[in-house]
Design an enzyme around this catalytic site. Structure first.
Site, PDB file in Angstrom:
ATOM      1  N   ALA A  66       1.879   1.657  -3.547  1.00  0.00           N
ATOM      2  CA  ALA A  66       0.723   2.067  -4.349  1.00  0.00           C
ATOM      3  C   ALA A  66       0.352   3.518  -4.093  1.00  0.00           C
ATOM      4  O   ALA A  66       0.100   4.283  -5.029  1.00  0.00           O
ATOM      5  CB  ALA A  66      -0.471   1.155  -4.053  1.00  0.00           C
ATOM      6  N   GLU A  67       0.332   3.923  -2.826  1.00  0.00           N
ATOM      7  CA  GLU A  67      -0.040   5.306  -2.509  1.00  0.00           C
ATOM      8  C   GLU A  67       1.014   6.288  -3.004  1.00  0.00           C
ATOM      9  O   GLU A  67       0.692   7.359  -3.503  1.00  0.00           O
ATOM     10  CB  GLU A  67      -0.265   5.497  -1.015  1.00  0.00           C
ATOM     11  CG  GLU A  67      -0.640   6.923  -0.688  1.00  0.00           C
ATOM     12  CD  GLU A  67      -1.688   7.055   0.394  1.00  0.00           C
ATOM     13  OE1 GLU A  67      -2.044   8.215   0.653  1.00  0.00           O
ATOM     14  OE2 GLU A  67      -2.128   6.047   0.949  1.00  0.00           O
ATOM     15  N   THR A  68       2.273   5.908  -2.902  1.00  0.00           N
ATOM     16  CA  THR A  68       3.342   6.772  -3.410  1.00  0.00           C
ATOM     17  C   THR A  68       3.172   6.997  -4.909  1.00  0.00           C
ATOM     18  O   THR A  68       3.204   8.138  -5.387  1.00  0.00           O
ATOM     19  CB  THR A  68       4.723   6.156  -3.103  1.00  0.00           C
ATOM     20  OG1 THR A  68       4.872   6.037  -1.683  1.00  0.00           O
ATOM     21  CG2 THR A  68       5.850   7.012  -3.663  1.00  0.00           C
ATOM     22  N   LEU A 101       0.818  -1.214   0.000  1.00  0.00           N
ATOM     23  CA  LEU A 101       0.000   0.000   0.000  1.00  0.00           C
ATOM     24  C   LEU A 101       0.853   1.266   0.000  1.00  0.00           C
ATOM     25  O   LEU A 101       0.473   2.264  -0.615  1.00  0.00           O
ATOM     26  CB  LEU A 101      -0.966  -0.016   1.179  1.00  0.00           C
ATOM     27  CG  LEU A 101      -2.128  -0.991   0.988  1.00  0.00           C
ATOM     28  CD1 LEU A 101      -2.864  -1.221   2.287  1.00  0.00           C
ATOM     29  CD2 LEU A 101      -3.073  -0.501  -0.082  1.00  0.00           C
TER      30      LEU A 101
END
Length: 159
Positions: free
Chosen positions: A84-86, A81
């Site tokens: 993914a968020e980065t 995550l």
């Protein structure tokens, strides 16, 4: 875990306080001005995220498994995550432009298989690039190209 975070303000190069961090993370020099006051973020740097491609429609980065494992010795689900968020947030920020801000408002992931070693690659592809919202699908794969997880992130764009 490799801690590649390099402190910003107060460093030897006050003109570009995060220059070394940006270089270590593979950020093209053309984007250094945009990120000069914040770098890539302490967590992303500590996790060893290195960008391979940066764009609003497609963004790619790698992250080592080593140092990012859970107690069972496999890549931590939260590490998926973070990658993914980065990727999704940086892509949304590029879409937003220099005078606007992207803020993550929703993220979800499905984990398909584990990884115990090597380097994983995350690829974010835009699903929607609007004036106030962006959505990206982020696929994490192992070195053999096998899908490890699929995430979706939505960012709010504001002035």
């Amino acid at each position: 875990m490799n801690d590649i975070f390099i402190p910003g303000p107060g460093s030897d190069d006050d003109a570009h306080p995060y220059r070394q961090e940006l270089l270590a993370a593979g950020v093209p020099e053309s984007m250094h001005e945009w990120l000069r006051d914040h770098g890539i973020g302490r967590l992303a740097a500590k996790m060893g995220i290195v960008f391979q491609e940066m764009g609003a429609r497609r963004m790619v980065a790698t992250m080592p498994v080593e140092g990012n494992q859970q107690v069972a010795g496999i890549l931590h689900g939260g590490a998926h995550l973070v990658l993914a968020e980065t990727l999704g947030s940086f892509a949304a920020g590029l879409h937003a432009g220099p005078d606007r801000q992207a803020l993550g408002i929703e993220i979800s992931a499905t984990h398909h298989r584990s990884a115990a070693s090597g380097v994983i690659t995350g690829t974010a592809v835009a699903i929607h690039l609007g004036r106030t919202l962006t959505t990206h699908e982020v696929v994490m794969t192992d070195e053999a190209g096998k899908r490890l997880s699929t995430a979706r992130i939505t960012n709010l764009i504001r002035d």
